[in-house]
Design a protein around this motif. Structure first.
Motif, mmCIF file in Angstrom:
data_model
loop_
_atom_site.group_PDB
_atom_site.id
_atom_site.type_symbol
_atom_site.label_atom_id
_atom_site.label_comp_id
_atom_site.label_asym_id
_atom_site.label_seq_id
_atom_site.Cartn_x
_atom_site.Cartn_y
_atom_site.Cartn_z
ATOM 1 N N HIS A 26 0.818 -1.227 0.000
ATOM 2 C CA HIS A 26 0.000 0.000 0.000
ATOM 3 C C HIS A 26 0.843 1.263 0.000
ATOM 4 O O HIS A 26 0.313 2.350 0.219
ATOM 5 C CB HIS A 26 -0.911 -0.006 1.232
ATOM 6 C CG HIS A 26 -1.696 -1.265 1.414
ATOM 7 N ND1 HIS A 26 -2.742 -1.609 0.588
ATOM 8 C CD2 HIS A 26 -1.571 -2.273 2.320
ATOM 9 C CE1 HIS A 26 -3.246 -2.780 0.971
ATOM 10 N NE2 HIS A 26 -2.556 -3.199 2.027
ATOM 11 N N VAL A 27 2.157 1.135 -0.242
ATOM 12 C CA VAL A 27 3.050 2.298 -0.174
ATOM 13 C C VAL A 27 2.621 3.426 -1.116
ATOM 14 O O VAL A 27 2.556 4.593 -0.711
ATOM 15 C CB VAL A 27 4.514 1.870 -0.440
ATOM 16 C CG1 VAL A 27 5.386 3.092 -0.723
ATOM 17 C CG2 VAL A 27 5.058 1.112 0.760
ATOM 18 N N PRO A 28 2.296 3.169 -2.404
ATOM 19 C CA PRO A 28 1.900 4.281 -3.294
ATOM 20 C C PRO A 28 0.674 5.031 -2.782
ATOM 21 O O PRO A 28 0.629 6.276 -2.814
ATOM 22 C CB PRO A 28 1.619 3.582 -4.628
ATOM 23 C CG PRO A 28 2.398 2.312 -4.568
ATOM 24 C CD PRO A 28 2.355 1.891 -3.137
ATOM 25 N N GLN A 29 -0.329 4.296 -2.315
ATOM 26 C CA GLN A 29 -1.542 4.955 -1.812
ATOM 27 C C GLN A 29 -1.268 5.728 -0.514
ATOM 28 O O GLN A 29 -1.826 6.806 -0.305
ATOM 29 C CB GLN A 29 -2.642 3.919 -1.574
ATOM 30 C CG GLN A 29 -3.184 3.263 -2.829
ATOM 31 C CD GLN A 29 -2.313 2.121 -3.308
ATOM 32 O OE1 GLN A 29 -1.324 1.772 -2.661
ATOM 33 N NE2 GLN A 29 -2.672 1.531 -4.446
ATOM 34 N N ILE A 30 -0.418 5.172 0.331
ATOM 35 C CA ILE A 30 -0.078 5.875 1.579
ATOM 36 C C ILE A 30 0.649 7.175 1.277
ATOM 37 O O ILE A 30 0.357 8.229 1.856
ATOM 38 C CB ILE A 30 0.765 4.965 2.501
ATOM 39 C CG1 ILE A 30 -0.088 3.803 3.015
ATOM 40 C CG2 ILE A 30 1.335 5.761 3.663
ATOM 41 C CD1 ILE A 30 0.693 2.780 3.820
ATOM 42 N N LEU A 31 1.605 7.121 0.340
ATOM 43 C CA LEU A 31 2.322 8.341 -0.039
ATOM 44 C C LEU A 31 1.363 9.376 -0.627
ATOM 45 O O LEU A 31 1.485 10.575 -0.375
ATOM 46 C CB LEU A 31 3.423 8.008 -1.048
ATOM 47 C CG LEU A 31 4.616 7.201 -0.506
ATOM 48 C CD1 LEU A 31 5.567 6.834 -1.636
ATOM 49 C CD2 LEU A 31 5.353 7.999 0.566
#
Length: 849
Positions: free
Chosen positions: A279-284
């Protein structure tokens, strides 16, 4: 066409940007502040302003909006893209708190006033209504991850440290570690106490930590006395830190356990990193919301600081500002305890170009920079300090020429740099351009400089550009009279006090007041005279005429404003009086209605009571005189009520109400007097009373107790007491409580029939409500005796055999007085102290015969 660095420096926008950065909560918001740029899209500008407006409203209405934990952990989160990487405890803790803030913000801004699925009666589905729609648009679609937050909470405690329960293995390691460290501590303290008892170590020495191992500080001379490993020494060399042999193995075990603990923690952090990694892209992306909210909050705080508002921006160029101020100048003057003079300035299609003239240091440049800075701030989505009545539009570009721009590198003089700017402006100007030029045409010989300036100004007019231009040239002042869309403006100057007023007045050119300023500075009069002759009397005279025009215009403008204010005050006063008259009329009607309603209530109540009395009188064959009197009183009361509607004026109403109230008071007074004489309707028969209270009594006299109708005969008299026989009942009472009565008629069948119904009801009521205890504590002697007398009489009347008097112990005087009185009462057979368990000498128990 905007040159950000040059433009922002000249108008002061860099200082505004600095103020915004100071009000950010994190580097997230500061980055957004640095990205602020000039916009010419009406929708984008209005959206930015709406968000600031809504956030200011939100700050006023709500106290629970989440603005904590604005942490920038984007680099740490981005690192998780690589397999095998993890976040450290503090990074994970910052991630949890900042993601929690994002989650709370999204939930807050997604609240709606209506159910999303609500369907009206016509069958149409309605869209939800959000309290802050512009801010909701920011939060709409932002991903939040409550499951990840929940998992992090299972691992970290409230201080951001890994919990013992994060895994069973970690729990076992930490339990063994605590046990081993406790064992080391006990062993060290045992060695320490032994060494202290032998005098090897000072009494105040305690264990220390060196390289993660527990050691004992000792002096170098004693190092052979304690077996162990020397780990360190103090800087002075007077203290050695020795690890006793007994704890070396235990300390080694501690090191092993700490290494195991660290490996287990890294394993746990790697596990949570695997959960977060997809989920890194969405968290960023979600941190964009945090950055935007931080920036909007900073804009709202700046708006409060400078007194700014967020006007609705129109599609076309327009400046119609009321009470506009330069925000930086305002803040600077406020620190000095001064106030900035607001400006009123207008640029419309019919008056696109404003030529401002006036004396030096009169505020021309400040006016120019105010226009440039406020318009630039507005088109950057910032609040501007103007009145709520102001209107604003959008310009495609802003062109500026302020200050000395000579360049040594380009071999340009001051005038050459100005001409270069003029060339670029003429090339780029159009009907959506705002041009700002300070001291137009200066830098070269005045005659040719003024001519070139006039020619350039003519080109601006042809292209229908908007602008604010300051100048001292007479030809430019006259230019406005012969060209459509150009208007003069003057910075006002007080010629008598020789000081600038910093007020812009549109409509007439201003004088430079060169002669007056020169005279004030102290130039020789001869120099001033020669200069006047050189320039010519016509110029001097025209300048004076110009000054007179400005002065007269100021005077009549002041008069106009005064008249306008007076008219406004008069309108407000008239409106106030009309409102008061309406309220008075309404209040008068309410008073009349209430008075009538109250009077009707009094009438019904009084009528009912009077009719009851009349009925009782008729039943008991009372005199007709009394009946007639009561009926007359009833008639008067009815007439008083009927007259209320006929009284229109407030004073008549007041008099009538006072009259009714007086009648009511008189009636109540008469009723009270009758109740004091008798409680039964037969008390109206005054003929039954044959003697007054002050008459003397003797044995055999027919008497009755005041307030009753029961007749009895006096059996005996002892001082102030008297024994009276009522039918077959013997009663002892005080003489002053009885009065003479007419003997009963002979046709009455039996003595006990003389006890009236009301008397029996009175005795029964007293018996029901009678209390066997009397508390006279705190009373004076006379007051207490009086209370005891009535209490004994009532007890005798209701047939009580024993009562108690609570007088307390104290000095014993009250007890003595009461018992002296009881000794004189024939009905009292005995009296004594209460049992010690129930009060003893503080209570007298009285037996009645």
């Amino acid at each position: 066409m905007i040159y950000p660095n040059t433009f922002e420096n000249k108008i002061g926008f860099n200082e505004i940007r600095t103020l915004l950065r100071e009000r950010c909560l994190s580097s997230l918001g500061k980055e957004e502040i640095d990205k602020i740029t000039f916009m010419d899209d009406m929708k984008a500008i209005n959206t930015q302003l709406a968000r600031v407006r809504e956030f200011r409203k939100l700050q006023e209405e709500a106290e629970d909006f989440p603005i904590s934990y604005f942490f920038d952990v984007r680099q740490s989160v981005a690192r998780l893209r690589l397999e095998g990487t993890h976040l450290e405890e503090d990074e994970l803790f910052d991630l949890r708190r900042s993601m929690g803030t994002i989650c709370d913000i999204v939930a807050y801004l997604n609240r709606c006033d209506e159910d999303e699925a609500s369907i009206s009666q016509d069958g149409w589905k309605h869209e939800p209504v959000y309290p802050y729609p512009a801010l909701h648009e920011l939060a709409d679609g932002v991903m939040t991850y409550p499951q990840i937050l929940q998992r992090i909470d299972q691992i970290l405690d409230k201080f951001g440290k890994i919990r013992d329960t994060a895994s069973p293995e970690l729990n076992n390691i930490r339990r063994e570690l605590a046990k081993t460290e406790g064992s080391i501590s006990r062993t060290l303290y045992s060695i320490l106490r032994s060494a202290q008892s032998e005098g090897l170590i000072e009494k105040d020495v305690t264990p220390a930590m060196r390289d993660g191992r527990l050691v004992i500080p000792i002096v170098p001379t004693m190092k052979r006395k304690i077996k162990g490993i020397v780990h360190d020494e103090s800087a002075s060399g007077k203290t050695l830190f020795v690890e006793p042999t007994e704890v070396v193995e235990a300390n080694n075990r501690v090191r092993e356990l700490e290494a195991e603990e660290r490996r287990e923690i890294i394993r746990i952090l790697n596990e949570i990193a695997k959960t977060i990694r997809p989920h890194v892209p969405q968290i960023l992306a979600s941190y964009k919301l945090l950055a935007q909210i931080d920036m909007i909050r900073a804009k709202a705080e700046l708006a409060k600081l400078i007194g700014g508002i967020e006007p609705e921006v129109g599609k076309y160029p327009l400046i119609d500002w009321i009470e506009a101020t330069h925000p930086l100048l305002r803040l600077s003057l406020e620190k000095q305890g001064k106030k900035v003079v607001p400006l009123e300035i207008m640029l419309t299609r019919n008056k696109r170009m404003l030529i401002i003239s006036g004396p030096n240091a009169g505020g021309k440049s400040v006016c120019l920079k105010t226009v440039g800075l406020l318009q630039y701030m507005l088109q950057c989505g910032l609040s501007i300090p103007v009145s709520e009545r102001s209107k604003a539009g959008i310009f495609q570009n802003i062109l500026i020429d302020i200050g000395d721009e000579q360049s040594i590198e380009d071999d340009l003089s001051t005038y050459s740099s100005h001409l270069t700017n003029m060339k670029n402006m003429m090339k780029s100007a159009n009907d959506r351009t705002l041009i700002l030029i300070d001291e137009f045409g200066t830098g070269t010989e005045p005659q040719i400089g003024g001519a070139i300036a006039e020619a350039v100004l003519k080109q601006f007019c042809i292209k229908k550009a908007y602008g604010v231009i300051t100048t001292h040239y007479q030809n430019l002042k006259h230019f406005a009279d012969s060209h459509e869309g150009v208007v003069n403006g003057a910075m006002l100057y007080d010629r008598h006090q020789m000081q600038a007023l910093f007020q812009l007045q549109i409509g007439q050119p201003g004088s430079s007041f060169a002669i007056e300023i020169a005279r004030k500075i102290g130039l020789p009069e001869q120099v001033i005279h020669d200069a006047s002759e050189i320039v010519g009397s016509d110029y001097i005279q025209s300048d004076k005429y110009l000054q007179d025009i400005v002065r007269d215009k100021r005077y009549w403008e002041s008069k106009r404003q005064t008249i306008h204010q007076r008219e406004k005050q008069m309108e407000q006063t008239i409106s106030k009086y009309e409102s008061e008259l309406t309220d008075l009329e309404k209040s008068r009607k309410e008073v009349l209605a209430k008075a009538k309603e109250r009077a009707e209530e009094l009438f019904k109540e009084s009528n009912k009571k009077i009719e009851n009395v009349i009925r009782e009188i008729r039943e008991k064959q009372a005199e007709k005189e009394e009946t007639k009197k009561l009926r007359d009183s009833l008639k008067d009361f009815k007439e008083g009520i009927a007259d209320i509607d006929k009284q229109a004026e407030d004073d008549k109403i007041a008099r009538k109400m006072a009259q009714i109230l007086r009648r009511k008071d008189n009636k109540n007074k008469r009723k009270k007097e009758k109740e004091e004489k008798a409680t039964d309707a037969t008390s109206l028969q005054n003929s039954t009373i044959t003697q007054t209270q002050n008459s003397k009594f003797k044995e055999g006299d027919t008497v009755r107790i005041k307030g009753t109708t029961t007749v009895g005969t006096i059996e005996s008299i002892q001082d102030k007491n008297v024994v009276v026989i009522f039918g077959g009942l013997r009663s002892t009472t005080v003489i002053k409580k009885i009065e003479h009565a007419t003997p009963p008629k002979k046709e009455e069948p039996r003595p006990y029939m003389t006890v009236g119904k009301q008397t029996r009801e009175t005795i029964d009521s007293k018996k029901l409500n009678f209390k066997q205890d009397l508390d006279v504590r705190g009373m004076r002697g006379e007051e207490a005796l009086n209370a005891v007398m009535y209490f004994i009489d009532d007890a005798t009347l209701v047939g009580m055999s024993r009562v108690r008097i609570l007088h307390g112990t104290g000095t014993g005087i009250l007890r003595q007085l009461i018992r002296q009185y009881l000794a004189t009462v024939p009905a009292v057979t005995s009296y004594k102290d209460e049992h010690v368990q129930f009060g003893g000498a503080g209570i007298t128990v009285v037996d009645l015969g």
